[in-house]
Write an enzyme that holds these catalytic residues in place. Structure first.
Site, short mmCIF file in Angstrom:
data_model
loop_
_atom_site.label_atom_id
_atom_site.label_comp_id
_atom_site.label_asym_id
_atom_site.label_seq_id
_atom_site.Cartn_x
_atom_site.Cartn_y
_atom_site.Cartn_z
N ALA A 160 0.72 -1.36 -0.10
CA ALA A 160 -0.03 -0.07 0.24
C ALA A 160 0.81 1.49 0.04
O ALA A 160 0.38 2.19 0.57
CB ALA A 160 -1.02 0.05 1.12
N GLY A 161 2.01 1.19 -0.67
CA GLY A 161 2.80 2.47 -0.72
C GLY A 161 2.44 3.27 -1.92
O GLY A 161 1.02 3.44 -2.09
N VAL A 183 2.69 3.30 -5.27
CA VAL A 183 1.89 2.92 -6.45
C VAL A 183 0.72 1.81 -6.15
O VAL A 183 -0.15 2.16 -6.67
CB VAL A 183 3.27 1.93 -7.21
CG1 VAL A 183 2.55 1.16 -8.37
CG2 VAL A 183 4.37 2.41 -7.62
N GLY A 184 0.94 1.25 -5.01
CA GLY A 184 -0.34 0.24 -4.45
C GLY A 184 -1.41 1.31 -4.18
O GLY A 184 -2.54 1.04 -4.80
N ASN A 188 13.91 -8.18 -3.06
CA ASN A 188 12.66 -8.23 -3.45
C ASN A 188 12.21 -9.67 -3.89
O ASN A 188 10.88 -9.94 -3.80
CB ASN A 188 12.39 -7.08 -4.77
CG ASN A 188 12.21 -5.82 -4.28
OD1 ASN A 188 12.05 -5.31 -3.08
ND2 ASN A 188 11.92 -4.63 -5.30
N HIS A 241 11.51 -4.45 -19.20
CA HIS A 241 11.47 -3.25 -18.45
C HIS A 241 12.59 -2.68 -17.79
O HIS A 241 12.96 -2.93 -16.66
CB HIS A 241 10.12 -3.47 -17.66
CG HIS A 241 9.52 -2.31 -16.93
ND1 HIS A 241 9.30 -1.04 -17.45
CD2 HIS A 241 9.74 -1.95 -15.69
CE1 HIS A 241 8.89 -0.29 -16.62
NE2 HIS A 241 9.32 -0.72 -15.47
N1 APR Z 1 3.99 -7.83 2.08
C1 APR Z 1 3.16 -6.57 1.81
N2 APR Z 1 3.48 -5.23 1.94
C2 APR Z 1 4.84 -5.09 1.67
C3 APR Z 1 5.90 -6.35 1.99
C4 APR Z 1 5.24 -7.43 2.25
N3 APR Z 1 6.04 -8.72 2.40
N4 APR Z 1 7.06 -5.88 1.88
C5 APR Z 1 7.16 -4.55 1.61
N5 APR Z 1 5.89 -4.31 1.57
C6 APR Z 1 5.29 -2.83 1.39
C7 APR Z 1 6.16 -1.69 2.20
O1 APR Z 1 5.54 -1.51 3.50
C8 APR Z 1 5.49 -0.35 1.37
O2 APR Z 1 4.58 0.21 1.84
O3 APR Z 1 5.60 -2.37 -0.02
C9 APR Z 1 5.10 -0.98 -0.25
C10 APR Z 1 6.10 -0.43 -1.09
O4 APR Z 1 5.95 0.91 -1.30
P1 APR Z 1 6.62 2.12 -1.82
O5 APR Z 1 7.95 1.88 -0.87
O6 APR Z 1 6.13 3.25 -1.67
O7 APR Z 1 7.46 1.65 -3.29
P2 APR Z 1 6.29 2.08 -4.51
O8 APR Z 1 6.69 3.17 -5.13
O9 APR Z 1 5.00 1.84 -4.34
O10 APR Z 1 7.00 0.92 -5.43
C11 APR Z 1 6.68 -0.49 -5.28
O11 APR Z 1 6.79 -1.13 -7.64
O12 APR Z 1 7.15 0.37 -9.36
C12 APR Z 1 7.78 -0.45 -8.38
O13 APR Z 1 10.12 -0.22 -8.61
C13 APR Z 1 8.89 -0.05 -7.71
O14 APR Z 1 9.39 -2.25 -6.79
C14 APR Z 1 8.87 -1.01 -6.55
C15 APR Z 1 7.27 -1.31 -6.41
#
Ligand code: APR
Length: 306
Positions: free
Chosen positions: A8-9, A11-12, A93, A173
């Site tokens: 839920a960062g 992108v999510g 990742n 990509h």
């Molecule tokens: N389960 C659930 N959520 C998780 C887990 C997990 N095991 N591990 C990490 N997260 C969550 C983090 O807590 C964080 O809120 O994934 C979220 C990632 O959000 P951001 O750091 O804001 O990253 P974001 O910009 O959304 O990008 C996410 O998409 O475009 C790609 O390169 C980018 O790999 C990256 C991904």
């Protein structure tokens, strides 16, 4: 229709908002960070009356809330930080993806899985192998974003609306992406009629470097407006069974002469996920470049915990 988004960062959460605005179904947001997904889902649900969508929106730190989802979008993971090598990002990742996909396999075995986490082509492959799902049910969001970025740069160069440019980008990509000028059309006319090779090369470089350009400007984190738009567009095509052709990261089993990797190619998407992989007619030079792009992905596959 139940659509879950893991991570839920940036992108999510923005994907959740766009999907909600498309009115496609119930949305479940999940994040490992305590409170984050729930907080964002409450905030998003509070916009329903204003924006006029009326599906159930929930958030949780408990992955079991994805149970019986029809579509699961994976955005969980780290974005590349300054000083972090691609290998370090890959290792971190990969572990996150693997854990998430073990849960998807157990909790949502009928779902179509869309991978967004980078490095995209490798994470899509890992998701396919970990879930063991049929190849039509696991795809990655990458080429449609690259195509949209290229369309924007071409539109600016030619002073046209971006919506009149129909681009085609295939391959990895990342550095290995392959924007195809011959298959890019403006109102049905090939881009080659509008732009010189040198100009096209400049725009190709700009597209390849766009993600890094944004990362450098933001200072922390990576792009999210365009990535989430591309995610929501693909979710909509699948949820509404629109059968549209769009660039997606797909597992190839001999198409384009490539086997056992996931890479960006045009696909027809529908309710069954990838319903057809479209094989474009490529020149010898384009074929060679695509093979080179595939080789760069294949070399990194050895580092995956499959
Ligand atoms: N389960 C659930 N959520 C998780 C887990 C997990 N095991 N591990 C990490 N997260 C969550 C983090 O807590 C964080 O809120 O994934 C979220 C990632 O959000 P951001 O750091 O804001 O990253 P974001 O910009 O959304 O990008 C996410 O998409 O475009 C790609 O390169 C980018 O790999 C990256 C991904």
């Amino acid at each position: 229709m139940k659509i879950s988004i893991i991570g839920a960062g940036n992108v999510g959460a923005l994907s959740a908002m766009r999907i909600a605005q498309y009115n496609l179904g119930d949305i479940f947001l999940v994040d490992i960070a305590k409170g984050l997904a729930r907080g964002k889902s409450l905030d998003l649900a509070d916009a329903q009356a204003v924006l006029g969508f009326d599906y159930n929106i929930q958030g949780s730190d408990d992955i079991s809330s994805i149970k019986d989802s029809d579509i699961v979008v994976i955005t969980a993971g780290l974005a590349r930080k300054p000083g972090m090598t691609r290998e370090e990002l890959l290792a971190k990742n990969s572990q996150i993806l693997k854990d998430v996909c073990v849960n998807i396999k157990e909790l949502a075995s009928q779902a179509i899985v869309m991978v967004v986490t980078n490095p995209l082509d490798l994470m899509t492959y890992l998701a396919l192998k970990t879930t063991g799902f049929a190849r039509n049910k696991v795809l990655g969001m990458g080429s449609s974003l690259d195509s949209s970025r290229l369309a924007n740069l071409i539109a600016r160069e030619l002073k046209l609306p971006a919506t009149s440019v129909e681009t085609m980008v295939i391959g990895a990509h990342g550095e290995g992406m392959l924007p195809l000028a011959r298959h890019t059309k403006i109102k049905g006319v090939s881009l080659e009629e509008f732009l010189s090779d040198e100009k096209m090369e400049g725009l190709t470089k700009g597209t390849i470097g766009r993600g890094a350009e944004i990362v450098a400007l933001l200072g922390s984190g990576s792009a999210f407006f365009a990535p989430s738009a591309a995610v929501a567009q693909m979710v909509k095509i699948i949820a509404k069974d629109e059968k549209k052709i769009i660039g997606a990261c797909a597992y190839l089993d001999g198409e384009y002469g490539i086997k056992d990797i996931c890479i960006g190619v045009p696909c027809r998407l529908g309710r069954a996920g990838i319903e057809k992989i479209i094989e474009l007619d490529l020149t010898d030079k384009e074929k060679k470049e695509l093979m080179h792009s595939a080789d760069s992905i294949r070399n990194l596959l050895k580092q995956l915990p499959v």
